[in-house]
Design a protein around this motif. Structure first.
Motif, mmCIF file in Angstrom:
data_model
loop_
_atom_site.group_PDB
_atom_site.id
_atom_site.type_symbol
_atom_site.label_atom_id
_atom_site.label_comp_id
_atom_site.label_asym_id
_atom_site.label_seq_id
_atom_site.Cartn_x
_atom_site.Cartn_y
_atom_site.Cartn_z
ATOM 1 N N LYS A 223 0.878 -1.144 0.052
ATOM 2 C CA LYS A 223 0.119 -0.196 0.071
ATOM 3 C C LYS A 223 0.818 1.266 -0.142
ATOM 4 O O LYS A 223 0.579 2.181 -0.976
ATOM 5 N N ARG A 224 1.988 1.260 0.711
ATOM 6 C CA ARG A 224 3.036 2.445 0.922
ATOM 7 C C ARG A 224 3.600 2.493 -0.510
ATOM 8 O O ARG A 224 3.764 3.680 -0.711
ATOM 9 N N GLU A 225 4.027 1.618 -1.109
ATOM 10 C CA GLU A 225 4.710 1.454 -2.324
ATOM 11 C C GLU A 225 3.708 2.065 -3.510
ATOM 12 O O GLU A 225 4.330 2.834 -4.291
ATOM 13 N N LEU A 226 2.559 1.563 -3.394
ATOM 14 C CA LEU A 226 1.712 2.246 -4.398
ATOM 15 C C LEU A 226 1.299 3.702 -4.281
ATOM 16 O O LEU A 226 0.693 4.403 -5.298
ATOM 17 N N ALA A 227 1.308 3.888 -3.219
ATOM 18 C CA ALA A 227 0.893 5.584 -2.724
ATOM 19 C C ALA A 227 2.292 6.380 -2.981
ATOM 20 O O ALA A 227 1.983 7.583 -3.095
ATOM 21 N N LEU B 223 -3.314 -8.958 -0.172
ATOM 22 C CA LEU B 223 -2.732 -8.100 -1.195
ATOM 23 C C LEU B 223 -3.580 -7.821 -2.328
ATOM 24 O O LEU B 223 -3.562 -6.770 -2.788
ATOM 25 N N LEU B 224 -4.339 -8.776 -2.549
ATOM 26 C CA LEU B 224 -5.445 -8.561 -3.629
ATOM 27 C C LEU B 224 -6.480 -7.630 -3.330
ATOM 28 O O LEU B 224 -6.798 -6.876 -3.909
ATOM 29 N N GLU B 225 -6.771 -7.614 -1.814
ATOM 30 C CA GLU B 225 -7.541 -6.378 -1.274
ATOM 31 C C GLU B 225 -6.927 -5.034 -1.662
ATOM 32 O O GLU B 225 -7.798 -4.104 -2.034
ATOM 33 N N VAL B 226 -5.693 -4.985 -1.441
ATOM 34 C CA VAL B 226 -4.922 -3.703 -1.483
ATOM 35 C C VAL B 226 -5.270 -3.261 -3.006
ATOM 36 O O VAL B 226 -5.498 -2.373 -3.588
ATOM 37 N N LEU B 227 -4.513 -4.444 -4.071
ATOM 38 C CA LEU B 227 -4.714 -4.179 -5.364
ATOM 39 C C LEU B 227 -6.172 -3.848 -5.913
ATOM 40 O O LEU B 227 -6.177 -3.017 -6.846
ATOM 41 N N SER B 228 -7.076 -4.523 -5.388
ATOM 42 C CA SER B 228 -8.453 -4.085 -5.915
ATOM 43 C C SER B 228 -8.629 -2.728 -5.286
ATOM 44 O O SER B 228 -9.447 -2.198 -6.199
ATOM 45 N N ALA C 61 -7.311 -0.239 -5.103
ATOM 46 C CA ALA C 61 -6.405 0.585 -5.896
ATOM 47 C C ALA C 61 -6.622 0.365 -7.303
ATOM 48 O O ALA C 61 -6.178 1.238 -8.332
ATOM 49 N N ASN C 62 -7.304 -0.218 -7.709
ATOM 50 C CA ASN C 62 -7.841 -0.704 -9.429
ATOM 51 C C ASN C 62 -6.449 -0.897 -10.069
ATOM 52 O O ASN C 62 -6.240 -0.516 -11.088
ATOM 53 N N PHE D 18 -6.132 3.194 -12.389
ATOM 54 C CA PHE D 18 -5.500 3.071 -11.004
ATOM 55 C C PHE D 18 -5.609 4.130 -10.175
ATOM 56 O O PHE D 18 -5.776 5.380 -10.592
ATOM 57 N N ARG D 19 -5.869 3.899 -9.161
ATOM 58 C CA ARG D 19 -6.202 4.892 -7.798
ATOM 59 C C ARG D 19 -5.304 4.761 -6.747
ATOM 60 O O ARG D 19 -5.451 3.847 -5.848
#
Length: 361
Positions: A117-121, A152-157, A159-160, A346-347
């Motif tokens: 989550k931190r890396e995607l943000a 992990l899937l919950e984080v990816l979902s 964030a689209n 992606f969000r």
């Protein structure tokens, strides 16, 4: 390995060897010394799981022969115990054996979802599909307890973020709710590896993997949920599983797969002696022929790590397998290119900020 060299009984393990990794300066050998107790029943070797707190979870690569440039590994090591697994040498970096340690001394990364989550943000992050399962299987048995992959899937979902998954594990069915929702948004696809249709061979070669029939059922259930599935005839073992290539592809198609792929058996570093020990124990009549075929495809070596050659090999035999695959997927309708997964949705997750929290959302 004879009884004197063993400390444990090894039911359901892919190898009986725990030879040290390439970085270890010393080796230890057990020898029967005649003392009382040598004939006592041996205990069963159990799986041990330790925990790692990762500083980062997205691994990047620049390999021109891979269809992805980033991946995530929720676990190090894999309890499935596939004797041929090309990821086994990675355990040597941890000071552990690519042999039994790889399938019995596992490392879970429970903080991986929060780190992701931190890396995607991060402001510098540029979205592209993330691959999961390209090294060790995210749906190996310990996932049932640790549930890292689902988190992990919950984080990816949320964030689209697009994701491509490779697995042999039936536990993926648990996450059909998330995966089907992501697939409906163009954010998910799955590859299911079917090495052989022979249940007996599968149990010997990949002892803790669901049986071939069960994996075909996984393909069916994923497909029914609207998730694009690729049947992976991988790895093809010369003179052992390669006669099944067309049958595997057809069974995958009948189960609902819409695409297919194949990879030749790869024996990097410590995997080669482990595989040769396994062949000598279970298929001594074919061991020489199998290894000869591999050497033919790799310029006389057991493995060639060069890009574009490491996964398929070269020469007449490799070309024959490639031609058989091409003809089969065309006949079965598995040669259609899947549309790229969507990156435009992606969000980024919200970045944690104590100061922003003062003002609420």
């Amino acid at each position: 390995m004879d009884q004197a060299q063993r400390k444990y009984r090894l039911p359901g393990r892919g190898t009986s060897s725990n030879r040290p990794g390439r970085f270890e300066p010393l080796t230890v050998s057990a020898v029967a010394d005649g003392w009382a107790g040598d004939d006592d029943p041996l205990p069963v070797l159990r799986t041990q799981v330790s925990v790692e707190i990762p500083r980062s979870v997205i691994s990047y690569n620049q390999s021109p022969d891979l269809p992805f440039d980033r991946s995530i590994n929720p676990y190090r090591g894999c309890e499935h115990g596939c004797v041929y697994c090309f990821a086994r040498p990675s355990h040597a970096y941890l000071g552990l054996s690519p042999g039994l340690d790889f399938e019995t001394r596992l490392i879970a990364r429970p903080e991986a979802p929060e780190v992701l989550k931190r890396e995607l943000a991060a402001k510098k992050y540029q979205v592209a599909p993330i691959a999961i399962g390209t090294n060790t299987d995210p749906y190996q048995p310990i996932e049932k307890e640790h549930r890292i992959m689902r988190a992990l899937l919950e984080v990816l979902s949320d964030a689209n973020h697009p994701v491509a998954i490779v697995t042999k594990g039936s536990l993926i069915e648990r996450d059909i709710d998330i995966l089907s929702d992501m697939a409906a948004r163009g954010l998910c696809r799955v590859g299911v590896s079917v090495t052989t249709l022979d249940a007996t061979l599968s149990r010997l070669m990949e002892p803790r993997v669901p049986a071939p029939k069960r994996r075909l059922q996984v393909i069916e259930r994923l497909a029914e949920a609207g998730i694009p599935v690729r049947v992976m005839a991988s790895p093809m073992v010369p003179a052992l599983t390669d006669p099944e290539l067309e049958a595997i592809l057809e069974a995958g198609r009948d189960a609902g797969a819409v695409a297919a792929s194949w990879i030749m058996l790869r024996l990097p570093r410590e995997v080669s002696p482990l595989m040769q020990e396994w062949l000598a124990a279970h298929y001594p009549d074919r061991a020489g022929r199998i290894m000869a075929r591999l050497r033919e495809m790799h310029g006389g070596k057991e493995y060639d790590a060069n890009w574009h050659r490491r996964m398929r090999g070269e020469g007449p035999y490799a070309e024959m397998i490639a031609q058989r695959f091409a003809l089969a997927v065309k006949r079965l309708g598995l040669d259609t290119l899947l549309p790229p997964m969507r990156c435009d949705l992606f969000r980024p997750p919200k970045r944690a900020s104590a100061q922003l929290d003062l003002f609420g959302d």
